[in-house]
Design a protein around this motif. Structure first.
Motif, PDB file in Angstrom:
ATOM      1  N   LEU A  88     -35.278  34.730 -38.943  1.00 45.30           N
ATOM      2  CA  LEU A  88     -36.181  34.246 -37.775  1.00 45.30           C
ATOM      3  C   LEU A  88     -36.336  35.108 -36.719  1.00 45.30           C
ATOM      4  O   LEU A  88     -35.745  35.755 -36.047  1.00 45.30           O
ATOM      5  CB  LEU A  88     -35.929  33.045 -37.353  1.00 45.30           C
ATOM      6  CG  LEU A  88     -35.312  31.661 -38.339  1.00 45.30           C
ATOM      7  CD1 LEU A  88     -34.503  30.820 -37.637  1.00 45.30           C
ATOM      8  CD2 LEU A  88     -36.746  31.056 -38.743  1.00 45.30           C
ATOM      9  N   GLY A  89     -37.888  35.446 -36.500  1.00 47.28           N
ATOM     10  CA  GLY A  89     -38.227  36.252 -35.496  1.00 47.28           C
ATOM     11  C   GLY A  89     -38.936  35.191 -34.247  1.00 47.28           C
ATOM     12  O   GLY A  89     -38.789  34.018 -34.173  1.00 47.28           O
ATOM     13  N   GLU A  90     -39.872  36.174 -33.551  1.00 43.10           N
ATOM     14  CA  GLU A  90     -40.283  35.629 -32.406  1.00 43.10           C
ATOM     15  C   GLU A  90     -41.342  34.404 -32.970  1.00 43.10           C
ATOM     16  O   GLU A  90     -42.123  34.693 -34.027  1.00 43.10           O
ATOM     17  CB  GLU A  90     -41.416  36.489 -31.684  1.00 43.10           C
ATOM     18  CG  GLU A  90     -42.223  36.174 -30.640  1.00 43.10           C
ATOM     19  CD  GLU A  90     -41.391  35.865 -29.340  1.00 43.10           C
ATOM     20  OE1 GLU A  90     -41.962  35.159 -28.662  1.00 43.10           O
ATOM     21  OE2 GLU A  90     -40.592  36.533 -28.904  1.00 43.10           O
ATOM     22  N   GLY A  91     -41.336  33.186 -32.326  1.00 43.26           N
ATOM     23  CA  GLY A  91     -42.106  32.285 -32.835  1.00 43.26           C
ATOM     24  C   GLY A  91     -41.350  31.385 -33.798  1.00 43.26           C
ATOM     25  O   GLY A  91     -41.973  30.404 -34.367  1.00 43.26           O
ATOM     26  N   GLY A  92     -40.146  31.557 -34.076  1.00 39.02           N
ATOM     27  CA  GLY A  92     -39.546  30.952 -35.202  1.00 39.02           C
ATOM     28  C   GLY A  92     -39.070  29.423 -34.789  1.00 39.02           C
ATOM     29  O   GLY A  92     -39.084  29.459 -33.379  1.00 39.02           O
ATOM     30  N   ARG A  93     -38.874  28.823 -35.732  1.00 34.20           N
ATOM     31  CA  ARG A  93     -38.525  27.221 -35.561  1.00 34.20           C
ATOM     32  C   ARG A  93     -37.165  26.737 -36.227  1.00 34.20           C
ATOM     33  O   ARG A  93     -37.126  26.926 -37.444  1.00 34.20           O
ATOM     34  CB  ARG A  93     -39.763  26.209 -35.747  1.00 34.20           C
ATOM     35  CG  ARG A  93     -41.109  26.707 -35.087  1.00 34.20           C
ATOM     36  CD  ARG A  93     -41.122  26.047 -33.465  1.00 34.20           C
ATOM     37  NE  ARG A  93     -42.558  25.947 -33.138  1.00 34.20           N
ATOM     38  CZ  ARG A  93     -43.015  26.887 -32.535  1.00 34.20           C
ATOM     39  NH1 ARG A  93     -42.393  28.087 -32.284  1.00 34.20           N
ATOM     40  NH2 ARG A  93     -44.385  26.904 -31.905  1.00 34.20           N
ATOM     41  N   ILE A  94     -36.356  25.906 -35.544  1.00 31.88           N
ATOM     42  CA  ILE A  94     -35.283  25.241 -36.243  1.00 31.88           C
ATOM     43  C   ILE A  94     -35.402  23.840 -35.941  1.00 31.88           C
ATOM     44  O   ILE A  94     -35.549  23.646 -34.686  1.00 31.88           O
ATOM     45  CB  ILE A  94     -34.023  26.112 -35.699  1.00 31.88           C
ATOM     46  CG1 ILE A  94     -33.775  27.478 -35.973  1.00 31.88           C
ATOM     47  CG2 ILE A  94     -33.025  25.060 -36.389  1.00 31.88           C
ATOM     48  CD1 ILE A  94     -32.546  28.067 -35.437  1.00 31.88           C
ATOM     49  N   ILE A  95     -35.579  23.270 -36.764  1.00 24.81           N
ATOM     50  CA  ILE A  95     -35.757  21.563 -36.432  1.00 24.81           C
ATOM     51  C   ILE A  95     -34.588  20.917 -37.441  1.00 24.81           C
ATOM     52  O   ILE A  95     -34.570  21.029 -38.596  1.00 24.81           O
ATOM     53  CB  ILE A  95     -37.273  21.102 -37.126  1.00 24.81           C
ATOM     54  CG1 ILE A  95     -38.281  21.766 -36.388  1.00 24.81           C
ATOM     55  CG2 ILE A  95     -37.257  19.683 -36.812  1.00 24.81           C
ATOM     56  CD1 ILE A  95     -39.685  21.839 -36.963  1.00 24.81           C
ATOM     57  N   ASN A  96     -33.767  20.061 -36.684  1.00 23.22           N
ATOM     58  CA  ASN A  96     -32.774  19.611 -37.330  1.00 23.22           C
ATOM     59  C   ASN A  96     -33.193  18.054 -37.169  1.00 23.22           C
ATOM     60  O   ASN A  96     -33.977  17.338 -36.368  1.00 23.22           O
ATOM     61  CB  ASN A  96     -31.413  19.382 -36.002  1.00 23.22           C
ATOM     62  CG  ASN A  96     -30.880  20.831 -36.101  1.00 23.22           C
ATOM     63  OD1 ASN A  96     -30.897  21.693 -37.131  1.00 23.22           O
ATOM     64  ND2 ASN A  96     -30.501  21.193 -34.751  1.00 23.22           N
ATOM     65  N   ILE A  97     -32.571  17.302 -38.397  1.00 23.42           N
ATOM     66  CA  ILE A  97     -33.033  15.902 -38.653  1.00 23.42           C
ATOM     67  C   ILE A  97     -31.929  15.035 -38.363  1.00 23.42           C
ATOM     68  O   ILE A  97     -30.905  15.045 -39.128  1.00 23.42           O
ATOM     69  CB  ILE A  97     -33.548  15.804 -39.898  1.00 23.42           C
ATOM     70  CG1 ILE A  97     -34.768  16.515 -40.248  1.00 23.42           C
ATOM     71  CG2 ILE A  97     -34.034  14.114 -40.182  1.00 23.42           C
ATOM     72  CD1 ILE A  97     -35.921  16.686 -39.421  1.00 23.42           C
ATOM     73  N   GLY A  98     -31.755  14.505 -36.994  1.00 20.69           N
ATOM     74  CA  GLY A  98     -30.613  13.592 -36.531  1.00 20.69           C
ATOM     75  C   GLY A  98     -30.843  12.119 -37.070  1.00 20.69           C
ATOM     76  O   GLY A  98     -31.399  11.968 -38.053  1.00 20.69           O
ATOM     77  N   SER A  99     -30.450  11.273 -36.143  1.00 23.08           N
ATOM     78  CA  SER A  99     -30.756  10.034 -36.402  1.00 23.08           C
ATOM     79  C   SER A  99     -30.596   9.322 -34.774  1.00 23.08           C
ATOM     80  O   SER A  99     -30.089   9.515 -34.003  1.00 23.08           O
ATOM     81  CB  SER A  99     -29.648   9.453 -37.224  1.00 23.08           C
ATOM     82  OG  SER A  99     -29.709   7.948 -37.114  1.00 23.08           O
ATOM     83  N   SER A 138     -44.069  18.871 -38.838  1.00 29.06           N
ATOM     84  CA  SER A 138     -44.909  20.036 -39.098  1.00 29.06           C
ATOM     85  C   SER A 138     -45.422  20.098 -37.503  1.00 29.06           C
ATOM     86  O   SER A 138     -45.861  21.374 -37.182  1.00 29.06           O
ATOM     87  CB  SER A 138     -46.105  19.450 -39.884  1.00 29.06           C
ATOM     88  OG  SER A 138     -47.192  20.351 -40.281  1.00 29.06           O
ATOM     89  N   TYR A 139     -45.800  19.106 -36.826  1.00 26.43           N
ATOM     90  CA  TYR A 139     -46.134  19.507 -35.291  1.00 26.43           C
ATOM     91  C   TYR A 139     -45.229  20.219 -34.773  1.00 26.43           C
ATOM     92  O   TYR A 139     -45.407  21.180 -34.204  1.00 26.43           O
ATOM     93  CB  TYR A 139     -46.277  18.159 -34.707  1.00 26.43           C
ATOM     94  CG  TYR A 139     -46.680  18.258 -33.397  1.00 26.43           C
ATOM     95  CD1 TYR A 139     -47.727  18.870 -32.444  1.00 26.43           C
ATOM     96  CD2 TYR A 139     -45.392  18.075 -32.299  1.00 26.43           C
ATOM     97  CE1 TYR A 139     -47.869  19.012 -31.338  1.00 26.43           C
ATOM     98  CE2 TYR A 139     -45.575  18.166 -30.926  1.00 26.43           C
ATOM     99  CZ  TYR A 139     -46.689  18.763 -30.416  1.00 26.43           C
ATOM    100  OH  TYR A 139     -46.897  19.039 -28.891  1.00 26.43           O
ATOM    101  N   LEU A 140     -44.034  20.171 -34.790  1.00 27.93           N
ATOM    102  CA  LEU A 140     -42.798  20.953 -34.197  1.00 27.93           C
ATOM    103  C   LEU A 140     -42.894  22.074 -34.771  1.00 27.93           C
ATOM    104  O   LEU A 140     -42.360  23.293 -33.993  1.00 27.93           O
ATOM    105  CB  LEU A 140     -41.648  20.197 -34.052  1.00 27.93           C
ATOM    106  CG  LEU A 140     -41.241  19.011 -33.164  1.00 27.93           C
ATOM    107  CD1 LEU A 140     -40.063  18.084 -33.692  1.00 27.93           C
ATOM    108  CD2 LEU A 140     -41.654  19.059 -31.999  1.00 27.93           C
ATOM    109  N   ALA A 141     -43.071  22.524 -35.889  1.00 27.50           N
ATOM    110  CA  ALA A 141     -43.207  23.661 -36.442  1.00 27.50           C
ATOM    111  C   ALA A 141     -44.382  24.539 -36.206  1.00 27.50           C
ATOM    112  O   ALA A 141     -44.391  25.949 -36.484  1.00 27.50           O
ATOM    113  CB  ALA A 141     -43.077  23.517 -38.197  1.00 27.50           C
TER     114      ALA A 141
END
Length: 245
Positions: free
Chosen positions: A129-140, A222-225
């Motif tokens: 992952l570089g500049e502009g990378g996104r990590i999105i966790n699916i919690g609850s 998708s929005y958060l990404a």
């Protein structure tokens, strides 16, 4: 914003062959991303999800209980696409019983898949992952609100994801990488159907009169990404129909 805001981006979704994960894969692909996703059991179901997503969707067999499977999945996705822009930690399990009735195997499975595998995937993905990378966790949403008995350990694991997200935001910001945690409420899937035996109790705890859909969670991911969410990091964001408010 373009009609395909993730055009040219690459993504890995863990646990993407069914339910919420399949909804995430479908939406990321529809919005232009090349998507790899992991599956633990049914190859036929995974290949059907990949075919439905179209484009360059690719299924990778990996069991999130096993560290090396997660390591390999990240490497395969990065090799296939020549890099990685988006990681979605979706793989998860839930066993619901009082703490004295849960077996240690059940508890260990929740800790391993819901928490440890996400940590492994993040650590491995940071090499790509570089500049502009996104990590999105699916919690609850259960990390914050557990209105019935039997969910304490599951809620704890999802609370750990929220804490991990907050802590990593500061570590990752200097690299131009954001990290967020989505907290769904009840979502209509084959594992938790809107007409299932537990549905009436869940609906009673909600402000809305329906379950969410995997497509709605996929749209949020998708929005958060995408480019419009570049200023969001460290946050846990609810998509829960007013669960427990």
């Amino acid at each position: 914003m373009t009609a395909r805001p993730l055009e040219g981006k690459t993504a890995l979704v863990t646990g993407g062959s069914r339910g919420v994960g399949a909804g995430i894969v479908a939406r990321l692909a529809a919005d232009g991303a090349k998507v790899a996703f992991t599956y633990a059991s049914s190859k036929d179901r995974a290949e059907a999800v990949a075919a439905a997503a179209g484009g360059d969707a690719h299924a990778i067999h990996a069991d999130s209980r096993h560290e090396q499977d997660v390591v390999s999945a990240v490497a395969q996705a990065a090799d296939r696409f020549g890099g990685l822009d988006i990681l979605v930690n979706n793989a998860g399990v839930g066993s619901f019983a009082t703490i004295t009735d849960l077996t240690m195997d059940e508890i260990d499975a929740m800790l391993t898949i819901n928490v440890r595998s996400a940590i492994v995937a993040i650590r491995e993905s940071l090499a790509h992952l570089g500049e502009g990378g996104r990590i999105i966790n699916i919690g609850s949403i259960n990390a914050d609100r557990m209105p019935f008995p039997g969910g304490s350990i599951y809620a704890m694991t999802k609370g750990a994801l929220a804490s991990l997200t907050r802590g990593l935001a500061r570590e990752l910001a200097p690299r131009g990488i954001t990290i967020t945690n989505i907290q769904p409420g009840p979502v209509d899937t084959d594992a938790n159907p809107a007409d299932g035996p537990a549905a009436s109790n869940m609906l009673a705890a909600m402000a809305t009169d329906r379950f969410g859909t995997a497509a709605e969670v996929g749209a949020f991911v998708s929005y958060l990404a995408g480019p419009d969410a570049a200023f969001i990091t460290g946050s846990s964001l609810d998509i829960d129909g007013g669960f427990g408010v």
